[in-house]
Design a protein around this motif. Sequence first.
Motif, short mmCIF file in Angstrom:
data_model
loop_
_atom_site.label_atom_id
_atom_site.label_comp_id
_atom_site.label_asym_id
_atom_site.label_seq_id
_atom_site.Cartn_x
_atom_site.Cartn_y
_atom_site.Cartn_z
N LEU A 170 50.68 24.00 64.49
CA LEU A 170 51.06 24.93 65.59
C LEU A 170 51.05 24.40 67.01
O LEU A 170 50.38 23.15 66.83
N GLU A 171 51.40 25.02 67.82
CA GLU A 171 51.69 23.84 69.10
C GLU A 171 50.83 24.01 69.58
O GLU A 171 49.92 22.52 70.48
N THR A 172 49.45 24.69 69.56
CA THR A 172 47.96 24.96 70.21
C THR A 172 47.03 24.17 69.26
O THR A 172 46.03 24.03 69.25
N GLY A 173 47.14 23.56 68.63
CA GLY A 173 46.85 22.59 66.76
C GLY A 173 46.49 23.52 66.02
O GLY A 173 46.31 25.10 65.90
N GLY A 174 45.99 23.36 65.33
CA GLY A 174 45.34 24.07 63.47
C GLY A 174 46.94 24.35 62.75
O GLY A 174 48.40 23.78 63.19
N VAL A 175 46.44 24.75 61.95
CA VAL A 175 48.25 25.46 61.17
C VAL A 175 48.63 26.28 61.29
O VAL A 175 47.74 27.24 61.38
N MET A 176 49.86 27.59 60.20
CA MET A 176 50.00 29.01 60.56
C MET A 176 48.96 29.68 59.70
O MET A 176 48.88 30.76 59.76
N VAL A 177 48.54 29.03 58.16
CA VAL A 177 48.47 29.39 57.46
C VAL A 177 46.89 28.42 56.93
O VAL A 177 47.32 27.68 56.68
N SER A 178 45.57 29.54 56.61
CA SER A 178 44.74 28.65 56.01
C SER A 178 44.53 27.90 54.77
O SER A 178 45.53 28.94 54.43
N ASP A 179 44.44 26.83 54.39
CA ASP A 179 44.43 26.90 52.90
C ASP A 179 43.14 27.91 52.29
O ASP A 179 43.88 28.32 50.84
N LYS A 180 42.32 27.83 53.10
CA LYS A 180 41.03 28.85 51.97
C LYS A 180 41.91 30.29 52.12
O LYS A 180 41.74 30.90 52.72
N VAL A 181 41.58 30.84 50.64
CA VAL A 181 42.03 32.40 50.37
C VAL A 181 40.44 32.70 49.56
O VAL A 181 40.79 32.30 48.83
N LYS A 182 40.45 33.86 50.36
CA LYS A 182 39.51 34.96 49.58
C LYS A 182 40.46 36.00 48.92
O LYS A 182 40.90 36.57 49.10
N LEU A 183 39.63 36.08 47.49
CA LEU A 183 40.45 36.72 46.51
C LEU A 183 39.13 38.03 45.92
O LEU A 183 38.00 38.20 46.11
N ASN A 184 40.29 39.26 46.06
CA ASN A 184 38.96 40.66 46.05
C ASN A 184 38.92 41.55 44.80
O ASN A 184 40.69 41.80 44.39
N PHE A 185 38.89 41.99 44.26
CA PHE A 185 38.89 42.74 42.98
C PHE A 185 38.10 44.02 42.72
O PHE A 185 36.70 43.87 43.60
N ASP A 186 39.15 45.12 42.62
CA ASP A 186 38.29 46.10 42.14
C ASP A 186 38.72 47.20 41.59
O ASP A 186 39.83 47.19 40.96
N ILE A 187 38.13 47.02 40.19
CA ILE A 187 38.23 47.46 38.92
C ILE A 187 37.31 48.12 38.56
O ILE A 187 36.71 48.82 38.13
N SER A 188 38.81 49.25 37.92
CA SER A 188 38.05 50.66 37.19
C SER A 188 38.90 50.01 35.65
O SER A 188 40.37 50.66 35.51
N ALA A 189 37.66 50.21 34.63
CA ALA A 189 38.46 49.95 33.03
C ALA A 189 38.58 51.18 32.72
O ALA A 189 36.81 51.61 32.22
N ILE A 190 39.25 52.09 31.20
CA ILE A 190 39.10 52.88 30.11
C ILE A 190 38.15 51.59 29.16
O ILE A 190 39.46 51.74 28.31
N LYS A 191 37.42 52.74 28.17
CA LYS A 191 37.16 52.13 27.57
C LYS A 191 38.57 52.64 25.90
O LYS A 191 38.79 53.41 26.40
N ASN A 192 38.76 51.43 24.91
CA ASN A 192 39.50 52.27 24.34
C ASN A 192 39.02 53.39 23.10
O ASN A 192 37.52 53.22 22.82
N ALA A 193 40.00 54.07 22.70
CA ALA A 193 39.45 54.98 21.90
C ALA A 193 39.12 54.08 20.44
O ALA A 193 39.69 53.24 19.76
N ALA A 194 37.52 54.81 19.61
CA ALA A 194 37.51 54.39 18.43
C ALA A 194 38.53 54.31 17.18
O ALA A 194 38.84 55.12 17.48
#
Length: 203
Positions: free
Chosen positions: A179-203
């Motif tokens: 960036l002209e003002t210093g720094g960069v366009m995209v940060s190196d650090k990324v936060k990953l987010n998980f929201d998981i719903s899982a279904i139990k397999n039939a016996a």
Amino acid sequence: MGLFNRKNNESAVAVATLPVDPALAALTGDYAIDPAHSSIGFTVRHAMVTNVRGSFAEHEGTLKLDGSNPAASSAAIDVKIASIDTGIADRDGHLRSGDFFDAEQFPLMSFRSTEAEQLGGDKYRIKGDLTIKDVTKPLSIDLEFNGTATDVYGNERVGFEGSAEILRSEWGLTWNAALETGGVMVSDKVKLNFDISAIKNAA
């Protein structure tokens, strides 16, 4: 309610093994992640001043839960890179390109767990290997167990939500612009987010 064994560092005192909670033992089994009611996303700083959020619309995975021996539980997730969605088509196309994920050559991002531990209450940490492109590195995900339910179709469900932070450069995702003002366009650090719903397999 615990799903994973808590590590015990108290070697000086022998502690009797507690009986298995029947409600916990009932969770034992194989589960399929329900993509219609789950989300896998990310947050990354853009231009040093704001966050861009995105998600992957197509993913699949399995959980193996062992209520009697929770440390034997495991998880496997595959994410289709081409399904990335940040709300802007041109940006999504750039992310799919060789500058970033190179989705044509490396269509999947995958996670395979190797161990898990209870941090306290319903909070857990699961560790494993994250593969992006042709790079595999360890990843630690902090999770909260949201409980269980039987849905209106009779499916037994479990729910988790969690997050992790990575440095994308460690997986070869190094594109950036100064960036002209210093720094960069995209940060190196990324936060990953998980929201998981899982279904139990039939016996």
